[in-house]
Scaffold this active site. Structure first.
Site, mmCIF file in Angstrom:
data_model
loop_
_atom_site.group_PDB
_atom_site.id
_atom_site.type_symbol
_atom_site.label_atom_id
_atom_site.label_comp_id
_atom_site.label_asym_id
_atom_site.label_seq_id
_atom_site.Cartn_x
_atom_site.Cartn_y
_atom_site.Cartn_z
ATOM 1 N N HIS A 135 33.441 21.756 26.707
ATOM 2 C CA HIS A 135 33.546 22.344 25.368
ATOM 3 C C HIS A 135 32.543 21.734 24.389
ATOM 4 C CE1 HIS A 135 37.018 25.123 25.494
ATOM 5 N NE2 HIS A 135 37.464 24.339 26.468
ATOM 6 N N ASP A 142 38.252 28.856 25.430
ATOM 7 C CA ASP A 142 39.642 29.062 25.839
ATOM 8 C C ASP A 142 40.138 30.337 25.176
ATOM 9 O OD1 ASP A 142 39.544 26.671 27.221
ATOM 10 O OD2 ASP A 142 40.486 25.507 25.621
ATOM 11 N N GLU A 204 43.054 26.282 35.130
ATOM 12 C CA GLU A 204 43.422 26.792 33.802
ATOM 13 C C GLU A 204 43.111 28.282 33.698
ATOM 14 O OE1 GLU A 204 41.230 24.446 31.006
ATOM 15 O OE2 GLU A 204 42.136 22.554 31.658
ATOM 16 N N HIS A 207 40.593 29.084 30.575
ATOM 17 C CA HIS A 207 39.299 28.413 30.354
ATOM 18 C C HIS A 207 38.188 29.077 31.150
ATOM 19 C CE1 HIS A 207 36.775 24.618 29.806
ATOM 20 N NE2 HIS A 207 36.121 25.278 30.740
#
Length: 239
Positions: A135, A142, A204, A207
Site C-alpha cells: 500500500h 482494498d 484477502e 486486496h
C-alpha cells in the site's frame, strides 16, 4: 518476517500518485484508519499511481457491464509507512485482546503466535526501499462492491478480519445459499479486477494490486517462465 515477494526487483516507472476521482467510485466514509487516529497528516489515503487508477477505472467498466448501477467501493488505497506501522501495532493489540491476552504481559511464544497471525494479513512497515509495503507504493487497493444505493454488499466477512473467512475462496464449496452468494460476489469482484490486470492477495478477498512486488511475484507464480519485475516502489508524497 520477510515475504516471498520482497525478493522481486523494483524498477520504478516514476508515475505520479494521484487522487481517486470522488465522482466515479464509491468510498468508505469516514476513512476507517483515519478514524482510529492513523497519522496521515495532509496525505489522502484515497490515491493511487496513475496507471493503477486507470486499470481500476477499467475494472469498474467491466463491473457495470454486468451490473450497470453498481460501483467499486474504495475502503483504502495509499498508506504512508507511518500509517502502516500504526495499523500493524493496532492490529497486534486487537488480535491479542481477541485471544484473551494483554499485549504488555504476553510470553515470547504468545507474542510470536499473535505476530504470525497479524503478518499473514499485514505487510511489515519496512523503511527499506527494496521491501516496501504494497500500500505504500500506491499500487494496492482494498475494495468491495456497492449497490445502486451506494451501500456496500455483504461478501461474507469484514475487510481486515484476521480469520480464515478472509481467504478469497473460503465459501467456494459451501452449499448454503447465503454463503454461495458471498462466493458469487467475491468471484465477480475478482473477475473484473483480474480482467483489468490486477492480482489478488492470496489471503484477502478485498486486496488487489497492479505493479508492486506482490503483483509481480503472483504474475511469475502463474507463469514460471516470466521474470516480471515491480513497476512501483515506495512513494512518499502529500496530496
Amino acid at each position: 518476517m520477510s515475504k516471498p515477494y520482497q525478493t522481486i526487483p523494483i524498477e520504478d516507472c516514476q508515475e505520479p500518485l494521484i487522487p481517486i476521482p470522488t465522482t466515479e467510485f464509491s468510498f468508505c466514509s469516514p476513512h476507517p484508519y483515519a478514524q482510529l487516529g492513523a497519522p496521515y497528516g495532509d496525505t489522502s489515503p484515497f490515491c493511487l499511481r496513475e496507471g493503477v487508477l486507470q486499470r481500476l477505472q477499467t475494472a469498474q467498466n467491466y463491473l457495470q457491464q454486468k451490473h450497470p448501477h453498481w460501483r467499486i467501493q474504495i475502503f483504502d488505497a495509499y498508506r504512508p509507512i507511518a500509517v502502516q506501522q500504526f495499523m500493524v501495532d493496532h492490529t497486534f493489540t486487537e488480535t491479542a485482546k481477541a485471544n484473551g491476552l494483554h499485549p504488555d504481559s504476553m510470553t515470547p511464544s504468545q507474542r510470536q503466535e499473535i505476530q504470525a497471525q497479524v503478518e499473514k494479513f499485514w505487510a511489515p512497515p519496512s523503511h527499506n526501499p527494496a521491501t516496501p509495503p504494497p500500500h505504500s507504493t500506491g499500487a494496492a487497493v482494498d475494495i468491495t462492491l456497492a449497490n445502486e444505493s451506494d451501500e456496500p454488499l455483504n461478501l461474507g466477512s469484514p475487510i481486515d478480519e484476521i480469520s480464515p473467512r478472509s481467504a478469497p475462496d473460503y465459501f467456494a464449496a459451501s452449499t448454503s445459499p447465503p454463503e454461495s452468494h458471498y462466493h458469487q460476489l467475491r468471484f465477480l469482484l475478482r473477475e473484473v479486477m483480474l480482467a483489468a490486470e490486477f492480482q489478488q492477495h492470496p489471503a484477502e478477498w478485498w486486496h488487489f494490486s497492479f505493479g508492486d512486488q506482490l503483483w509481480a511475484w503472483l504474475t511469475n507464480q502463474k507463469s514460471p517462465a516470466n521474470s516480471t519485475v515491480a513497476r512501483y516502489g515506495r512513494v512518499e508524497k502529500s496530496l
